[in-house]
Design a protein around this motif. Structure first.
Motif, PDB file in Angstrom:
ATOM      1  N   THR A  71       4.720   4.963   5.724  1.00 40.14           N
ATOM      2  CA  THR A  71       5.890   4.337   4.843  1.00 40.14           C
ATOM      3  C   THR A  71       7.126   4.230   5.401  1.00 40.14           C
ATOM      4  OG1 THR A  71       4.373   4.571   2.947  1.00 40.14           O
ATOM      5  CG2 THR A  71       6.748   3.896   2.663  1.00 40.14           C
ATOM      6  N   GLU A  83       7.834 -11.624  -6.636  1.00 40.70           N
ATOM      7  CA  GLU A  83       6.853 -10.487  -6.835  1.00 40.70           C
ATOM      8  C   GLU A  83       5.707 -11.154  -7.688  1.00 40.70           C
ATOM      9  OE1 GLU A  83       5.989  -7.431  -5.848  1.00 40.70           O
ATOM     10  OE2 GLU A  83       4.380  -7.779  -7.519  1.00 40.70           O
ATOM     11  N   HIS A  85      -0.395  -3.937  -7.519  1.00 38.82           N
ATOM     12  CA  HIS A  85       0.282  -5.069  -7.644  1.00 38.82           C
ATOM     13  C   HIS A  85       1.276  -5.502  -8.628  1.00 38.82           C
ATOM     14  CE1 HIS A  85       0.289  -9.286  -6.572  1.00 38.82           C
ATOM     15  NE2 HIS A  85      -1.014  -9.722  -6.592  1.00 38.82           N
ATOM     16  N   THR A 104       2.902  -0.375  -3.923  1.00 41.56           N
ATOM     17  CA  THR A 104       2.101   0.747  -3.836  1.00 41.56           C
ATOM     18  C   THR A 104       2.819   2.301  -3.854  1.00 41.56           C
ATOM     19  OG1 THR A 104       0.706  -0.570  -2.704  1.00 41.56           O
ATOM     20  CG2 THR A 104      -0.063   1.677  -2.598  1.00 41.56           C
TER      21      THR A 104
HETATM   22  C1  FAD Z   1      -2.784   6.830  -3.256  1.00 47.35           C
HETATM   23  C2  FAD Z   1      -1.896   6.515  -1.938  1.00 47.35           C
HETATM   24  C3  FAD Z   1      -1.169   7.465  -1.497  1.00 47.35           C
HETATM   25  C4  FAD Z   1      -0.013   7.302  -0.297  1.00 47.35           C
HETATM   26  N1  FAD Z   1       0.601   8.028   0.071  1.00 47.35           N
HETATM   27  C5  FAD Z   1       1.322   7.957   1.104  1.00 47.35           C
HETATM   28  C6  FAD Z   1       2.052   8.913   1.609  1.00 47.35           C
HETATM   29  O1  FAD Z   1       1.990   9.903   1.162  1.00 47.35           O
HETATM   30  N2  FAD Z   1       2.918   8.551   2.694  1.00 47.35           N
HETATM   31  C7  FAD Z   1       2.834   7.190   3.146  1.00 47.35           C
HETATM   32  O2  FAD Z   1       3.602   7.162   4.162  1.00 47.35           O
HETATM   33  N3  FAD Z   1       2.323   6.324   2.400  1.00 47.35           N
HETATM   34  C8  FAD Z   1       1.534   6.590   1.395  1.00 47.35           C
HETATM   35  N4  FAD Z   1       0.643   5.520   0.952  1.00 47.35           N
HETATM   36  C9  FAD Z   1       0.941   4.295   1.512  1.00 47.35           C
HETATM   37  C10 FAD Z   1       2.246   3.672   0.927  1.00 47.35           C
HETATM   38  O3  FAD Z   1       2.059   3.372  -0.451  1.00 47.35           O
HETATM   39  C11 FAD Z   1       2.562   2.213   1.392  1.00 47.35           C
HETATM   40  O4  FAD Z   1       2.502   2.380   2.908  1.00 47.35           O
HETATM   41  C12 FAD Z   1       3.569   1.283   1.206  1.00 47.35           C
HETATM   42  O5  FAD Z   1       3.740   1.360  -0.218  1.00 47.35           O
HETATM   43  C13 FAD Z   1       3.377  -0.010   1.704  1.00 47.35           C
HETATM   44  O6  FAD Z   1       4.491  -0.793   1.325  1.00 47.35           O
HETATM   45  P1  FAD Z   1       4.417  -2.402   1.096  1.00 47.35           P
HETATM   46  O7  FAD Z   1       5.732  -2.754   0.845  1.00 47.35           O
HETATM   47  O8  FAD Z   1       4.131  -2.776   2.518  1.00 47.35           O
HETATM   48  O9  FAD Z   1       3.333  -2.657   0.435  1.00 47.35           O
HETATM   49  P2  FAD Z   1       3.298  -2.421  -1.074  1.00 47.35           P
HETATM   50  O10 FAD Z   1       3.837  -1.279  -1.434  1.00 47.35           O
HETATM   51  O11 FAD Z   1       1.710  -2.647  -1.448  1.00 47.35           O
HETATM   52  O12 FAD Z   1       3.916  -3.682  -1.805  1.00 47.35           O
HETATM   53  C14 FAD Z   1       3.544  -5.193  -1.565  1.00 47.35           C
HETATM   54  C15 FAD Z   1       4.309  -5.597  -2.819  1.00 47.35           C
HETATM   55  O13 FAD Z   1       3.598  -7.067  -2.714  1.00 47.35           O
HETATM   56  C16 FAD Z   1       3.442  -8.015  -3.886  1.00 47.35           C
HETATM   57  N5  FAD Z   1       2.686  -8.876  -3.510  1.00 47.35           N
HETATM   58  C17 FAD Z   1       1.197  -8.730  -2.920  1.00 47.35           C
HETATM   59  N6  FAD Z   1       0.961 -10.128  -2.796  1.00 47.35           N
HETATM   60  C18 FAD Z   1       1.652 -10.683  -3.170  1.00 47.35           C
HETATM   61  C19 FAD Z   1       1.693 -12.287  -3.414  1.00 47.35           C
HETATM   62  N7  FAD Z   1       0.940 -12.995  -2.722  1.00 47.35           N
HETATM   63  N8  FAD Z   1       2.962 -12.878  -3.733  1.00 47.35           N
HETATM   64  C20 FAD Z   1       4.087 -12.036  -4.279  1.00 47.35           C
HETATM   65  N9  FAD Z   1       3.946 -10.646  -4.154  1.00 47.35           N
HETATM   66  C21 FAD Z   1       2.829  -9.973  -3.892  1.00 47.35           C
HETATM   67  C22 FAD Z   1       2.634  -6.524  -4.697  1.00 47.35           C
HETATM   68  O14 FAD Z   1       2.629  -6.727  -5.824  1.00 47.35           O
HETATM   69  C23 FAD Z   1       3.551  -5.476  -4.282  1.00 47.35           C
HETATM   70  O15 FAD Z   1       4.683  -5.321  -5.106  1.00 47.35           O
HETATM   71  C24 FAD Z   1      -0.119   5.753  -0.206  1.00 47.35           C
HETATM   72  C25 FAD Z   1      -1.031   4.705  -0.703  1.00 47.35           C
HETATM   73  C26 FAD Z   1      -1.848   5.189  -1.864  1.00 47.35           C
HETATM   74  C27 FAD Z   1      -2.808   4.048  -2.459  1.00 47.35           C
END
Ligand code: FAD
Lengths: 125, 512
Positions: free
Chosen positions: B490, B45, B77, B82
């Motif tokens: 998500t 992370e 981050h 997110t």
């Molecule tokens: C305001 C808002 C409202 C939302 N509402 C909804 C909703 O109602 N319904 C829905 O389905 N989705 C919603 N979303 C979208 C949802 O948050 C994302 O779809 C989901 O969090 C994506 O999951 P993920 O694991 O792919 O990415 P993320 O949750 O962003 O996780 C990525 C992780 O990787 C880490 N990371 C990044 N780069 C690196 C690196 N180089 N090295 C190591 N670690 C790294 C980050 O720190 C983070 O912990 C919303 C988003 C926002 C901003």
């Protein structure tokens, strides 16, 4: 659009009882041809006019009361307001079902009710 | 087990069986699946356990094209990713979303909706959702007050949504992950480079860095990139020592086909008498399900349009609400929360037990896959020396035509029902106008930068989320989406991640 300015008389009872019209509306309430039944319960006078004027622009060949009356009464051999209203309402629904739909001033209307608005707008310039 | 990568000796070498990069919805869902297996799982992370502006600044980047949110405000981050921000709106993709549609360029997934069903069931649990039930009939049986508008189900149907509390992965799963004997969570472990073998056919190791100035190496048999669509693409593009255009990017596809959901107020629905529309309304944090109006696959085919839905808000309040794109501007989450607080309050106040005569119809629609809509690398670097991500968000005329048509279809249906009328907003009225109004925004849903497909010329990963041509590199998250569908991403991305996890468990060869 302000609710309080609505033409409230297009509900059937209002039509037949001929409740006085809202200010600025010169249409005869017993004239269903210029009163789209459902739409005039939603739209205020200004909106009805706008929709009617928009339709007249889109269909300039219909832009006179005689043509509009003729088109609207086609297939409805009656002067009875109640019956005419029922027939027009049926036609409006049929229009929607058969995609005889037109967007005027943003409203998705049946062509029949758009014509009713057009007639309304001519009678209420 | 938790290890702070700032506190271990510089240039440490960390080894494990599987290395998951990123601990958000996807990365944590993946890690949970491997607890108590015979494998050592390294979960990297980039951030710590809390929000830190310096970490967030690593996400900063320019945007061009269609106006967008500041990139550093659109993702979080730190551990949990997110989901620290998300609103919890969830629904399932429709079967048509996976199909090749000849009117939607680059559409078609190499998997079907049915391939995800079993994983949706499991994903529901991760997100604290209710039963895996998305039919209107099911919910109506449970609550007869959920009355549908009288539409022809062959044209418009009630697409059901469920609402996560919303689950914050950071707080909910921290203890489980930290206490798992075979999961090694490294915080402040930002991956800045992925090193492949000479022919770029397998990954050997990744480099991690942090703002304390330490650098470490992580070796594993298999690597899963789960750091969100923007970062997955950025990392692949930046890892260009063995492959000059970036890993998995022989055909210049990585970062392309970036997709968002266009979320925009679009029309009004007027009724002669006040309507409650309980089925279609939401009391945030309390409502378990609600419906949005959706267009059937048959009608989408007939009119050659994209998949989108319409939700209702009482017009009186909604017409004065600012657009998300206008209030989600600050990089500071406290400022954004304040702006949003006002928004929510107005929504709440607008609820009336007497019902309403008019409602605003708000669209949520997929964007057609578009190679010009893309994440690329800027020349400017971040504090860890990595080139920043740049977003060019680009829409096509198909999106706008589809929105217009959706409301014409809904307008016709409400007309047939004799129930009310629909009015399109000004920007939709001229069918020859392809421009977008100022208030056009996205749903903060980043999708499609490592899209799934069978042809390496138009995709980055295969049906198992494996990067084409690289034997042990996989991507998890919405970056894999070939098309975006209408629902928020998500639930589906967690389902897809669980599918990938099962695939990896079956692929024992990888771990030899
Ligand atoms: C305001 C808002 C409202 C939302 N509402 C909804 C909703 O109602 N319904 C829905 O389905 N989705 C919603 N979303 C979208 C949802 O948050 C994302 O779809 C989901 O969090 C994506 O999951 P993920 O694991 O792919 O990415 P993320 O949750 O962003 O996780 C990525 C992780 O990787 C880490 N990371 C990044 N780069 C690196 C690196 N180089 N090295 C190591 N670690 C790294 C980050 O720190 C983070 O912990 C919303 C988003 C926002 C901003």
């Amino acid at each position: 659009m302000e609710r309080r300015a609505f033409v409230r008389l297009s509900a059937y009872t209002a039509l037949v009882l001929a409740i006085p019209l809202a200010d600025g509306c010169k249409t005869n309430p017993n004239d269903p041809l210029s009163q789209p039944f459902l739409f005039s319960r939603i739209a205020d006078i200004k909106t009805l006019r706008e929709a009617g004027m928009a339709y007249r622009k889109l269909a300039p060949h219909e832009n006179d009361p005689t043509s509009l009356r003729q088109l609207l009464s086609e297939g409805k051999p009656t002067t009875d307001a109640k019956l005419l209203t029922t027939l027009l309402n049926r036609q409006v629904k049929q229009d929607f079902a058969s995609a005889k739909v037109i967007t005027v001033a943003g409203w998705v209307l049946s062509v029949t009710e758009a014509r009713q608005c057009a007639l309304f707008s001519i009678l209420n310039t | 087990m938790h290890i702070d990568a700032k506190l271990i000796p510089d240039h440490s070498v960390i080894e494990g069986d599987i290395c998951i990069i990123g601990a958000g919805a996807a990365g944590i869902s993946m890690a949970l699946e491997w607890i108590n297996t015979p494998y050592n799982v390294i979960l990297l992370e980039g951030g710590g356990f809390d929000y830190e502006p310096a970490m967030q600044d690593l996400y900063r980047g320019k945007t061009t094209g269609q106006r967008y949110y500041p990139l550093e405000s659109a993702r979080l981050h730190y551990f949990g990713g997110t989901t620290g921000h998300w609103a919890g709106f969830c629904s399932v993709f429709d079967p048509i979303d996976f199909e090749k549609r000849d009117w939607v360029p680059y559409s078609g997934w190499p998997i079907k909706r049915g391939d995800l069903d079993a994983f949706y069931v499991r994903a529901q649990r991760n997100l604290d959702l209710g039963p895996y039930e998305y039919s209107y009939e099911y919910w109506r049986e449970n609550d007869p007050s959920l009355v549908s508008l009288p539409f022809d189900p062959n044209a418009v149907f009630n697409k059901m949504w469920q609402f996560s509390p919303p689950t914050r992965f950071g707080s909910k799963y921290k203890d489980t992950i930290v206490n798992a004997p075979n999961i090694y969570l490294y915080t402040y472990a930002n991956v800045t480079d992925i090193t492949a073998n000479e022919h770029a056919s397998a990954i050997k190791q990744v480099t991690i860095k942090n703002l304390a100035g330490k650098q470490h190496t992580v070796k594993a048999k298999c690597f899963v990139l789960a750091c969100c669509s923007m970062q997955n693409a950025r990392l692949l593009l930046a890892s260009n020592k063995q492959a000059p255009k970036g890993l998995g990017n022989d055909h210049d596809v990585v970062g392309r086909y970036f997709m968002e959901h266009i979320e925009i107020k679009s029309a009004e629905m007027w009724f002669p008498d006040p309507e409650q529309l309980k089925l279609y309304s939401i009391d945030y944090g309390k409502t378990k399900v609600r419906a949005e109006l959706a267009i059937t696959a048959e009608k989408q085919r007939e009119h050659r349009i994209l998949n989108g839905t319409a939700s209702f808000s009482p017009l009186e309040a909604a017409r004065n609400q600012p657009a998300f794109i206008d209030i989600w501007k600050s990089s500071d989450p406290k400022e954004r929360a304040k702006a949003f607080g006002k928004f929510d309050e107005t929504e709440r106040k607008s609820k009336s037990s007497n019902g309403h005569n008019s409602f605003q119809l708000f669209t949520r629609i997929e964007q057609a896959p578009n190679p010009n809509s893309r994440i690329s690398l800027d020349t400017e670097t971040d504090a860890l020396g990595m080139r920043r991500a740049m977003l060019h968000w680009e829409l096509t005329p198909l999106e706008k035509r589809s929105i217009r048509m959706i409301y014409e279809i809904i307008g016709r249906q409400i007309g047939i029902a004799g129930k009310g009328r629909v009015r399109l907003m000004e920007y939709l009225r001229d069918e020859h106008d392809d421009s977008w109004p100022e208030f056009t925004g996205g749903g903060w849903h980043h999708m499609g930068t490592t899209r799934m497909g069978t042809d390496p010329k138009t995709s980055v990963v295969d049906a198992n989320c494996k990067v084409h041509g690289i034997s042990n590199l996989f991507t998890a998250g919405a970056s894999n989406y070939a098309t975006a569908a209408a629902p928020n991403p998500t639930l589906t991305l967690v389902a897809l991640t669980l599918r990938l996890s099962d695939h990896l468990k079956r692929s024992a060869g990888i771990f030899v």
